[in-house]
Design an enzyme around this catalytic site. Sequence first.
Site, PDB file in Angstrom:
ATOM      1  N   ASP A   9      50.298  35.898  40.752  1.00 49.43           N
ATOM      2  CA  ASP A   9      49.318  36.955  41.083  1.00 49.43           C
ATOM      3  C   ASP A   9      49.756  37.908  42.204  1.00 49.43           C
ATOM      4  O   ASP A   9      48.955  38.207  43.100  1.00 49.43           O
ATOM      5  CB  ASP A   9      47.965  36.316  41.455  1.00 49.43           C
ATOM      6  CG  ASP A   9      47.335  35.536  40.305  1.00 49.43           C
ATOM      7  OD1 ASP A   9      47.942  35.458  39.227  1.00 49.43           O
ATOM      8  OD2 ASP A   9      46.231  34.997  40.503  1.00 49.43           O
ATOM      9  N   LYS A 107      45.399  35.423  32.932  1.00 49.61           N
ATOM     10  CA  LYS A 107      44.347  34.399  33.050  1.00 49.61           C
ATOM     11  C   LYS A 107      43.079  35.024  33.588  1.00 49.61           C
ATOM     12  O   LYS A 107      43.126  36.103  34.194  1.00 49.61           O
ATOM     13  CB  LYS A 107      44.813  33.265  33.968  1.00 49.61           C
ATOM     14  CG  LYS A 107      45.137  33.761  35.361  1.00 49.61           C
ATOM     15  CD  LYS A 107      45.788  32.679  36.198  1.00 49.61           C
ATOM     16  CE  LYS A 107      46.116  33.209  37.575  1.00 49.61           C
ATOM     17  NZ  LYS A 107      44.925  33.626  38.355  1.00 49.61           N
ATOM     18  N   CYS A 152      44.925  30.362  43.795  1.00 48.11           N
ATOM     19  CA  CYS A 152      45.697  30.290  42.547  1.00 48.11           C
ATOM     20  C   CYS A 152      46.992  29.503  42.690  1.00 48.11           C
ATOM     21  O   CYS A 152      47.378  28.781  41.762  1.00 48.11           O
ATOM     22  CB  CYS A 152      45.917  31.690  42.000  1.00 48.11           C
ATOM     23  SG  CYS A 152      44.361  32.388  41.391  1.00 48.11           S
TER      24      CYS A 152
HETATM   25  C1  VGL Z   1      42.629  34.467  43.160  1.00 52.88           C
HETATM   26  C2  VGL Z   1      40.455  34.481  43.863  1.00 52.88           C
HETATM   27  C3  VGL Z   1      40.043  35.046  42.677  1.00 52.88           C
HETATM   28  C4  VGL Z   1      44.060  34.143  43.464  1.00 52.88           C
HETATM   29  C5  VGL Z   1      42.243  35.023  41.952  1.00 52.88           C
HETATM   30  O1  VGL Z   1      44.970  34.733  42.827  1.00 52.88           O
HETATM   31  O2  VGL Z   1      44.292  33.286  44.350  1.00 52.88           O
HETATM   32  N1  VGL Z   1      41.732  34.195  44.093  1.00 52.88           N
HETATM   33  N2  VGL Z   1      40.953  35.315  41.727  1.00 52.88           N
END
Ligand code: VGL
Length: 198
Positions: A9, A107, A152
């Site tokens: 991410d 995702k 994540c």
């Molecule tokens: C994430 C919160 C919501 C992350 C993704 O990538 O850690 N955190 N969505």
Amino acid sequence: MTQALIVIDVQNDFCPGGALAVAGGDEIVAGINALMADFATVILTQDWHPAGHSSFASSHPGKAPFEMTEMPYGPQVLWPDHCVQGTPGAAFHDGLETTRADAIIRKGMNPAIDSYSAFFENDHETPTGLDGYLRTRGIDALTMVGLATDFCVNFSAVDAARLGYDVSVRRDLCRAIDLDGSLDAALAGMCEAGVTLV
Ligand code: VGL
Ligand code: ZN
């Protein structure tokens, strides 16, 4: 062992100026690019929510970002709207070397279920397909980097260890949200699951 690098991410919304900015999120980009040279296989994950996703506080009248709610699959942090499919915030950081990616795993597409882990949605049942991808390629050791350490990266690392992979997390190439002690809890949880913190 056959290794892969999993880059979690590294998207604009998790970097300074983004909707769910992680402090120093952009500082890890150059180091991640450099690390790709050490791996034959590089996989990127991308948080990829439909507008109005159930993990957004804006979808819950009376709730503010970072408050908790109860979902059918358990407690869930409510987030600011982030990583909405096709928006600039959902794009990878401009500096990230995406040309090296063997695969990009998206995702969080199911409007009703959040998905922190690269392997399973937050119901801990619905697979993303990454496990099958790695297994069929004979990959059994993973190094993880990216955002955020305590969400994540943490969920991905713990799931991977439970699935039997040898897992290392490069803490220097991750940054955390750290909500109410979530970083310390995540580090303890990863250690307990047998993840190597480097
Ligand atoms: C994430 C919160 C919501 C992350 C993704 O990538 O850690 N955190 N969505
Ligand atoms: Zn998300």
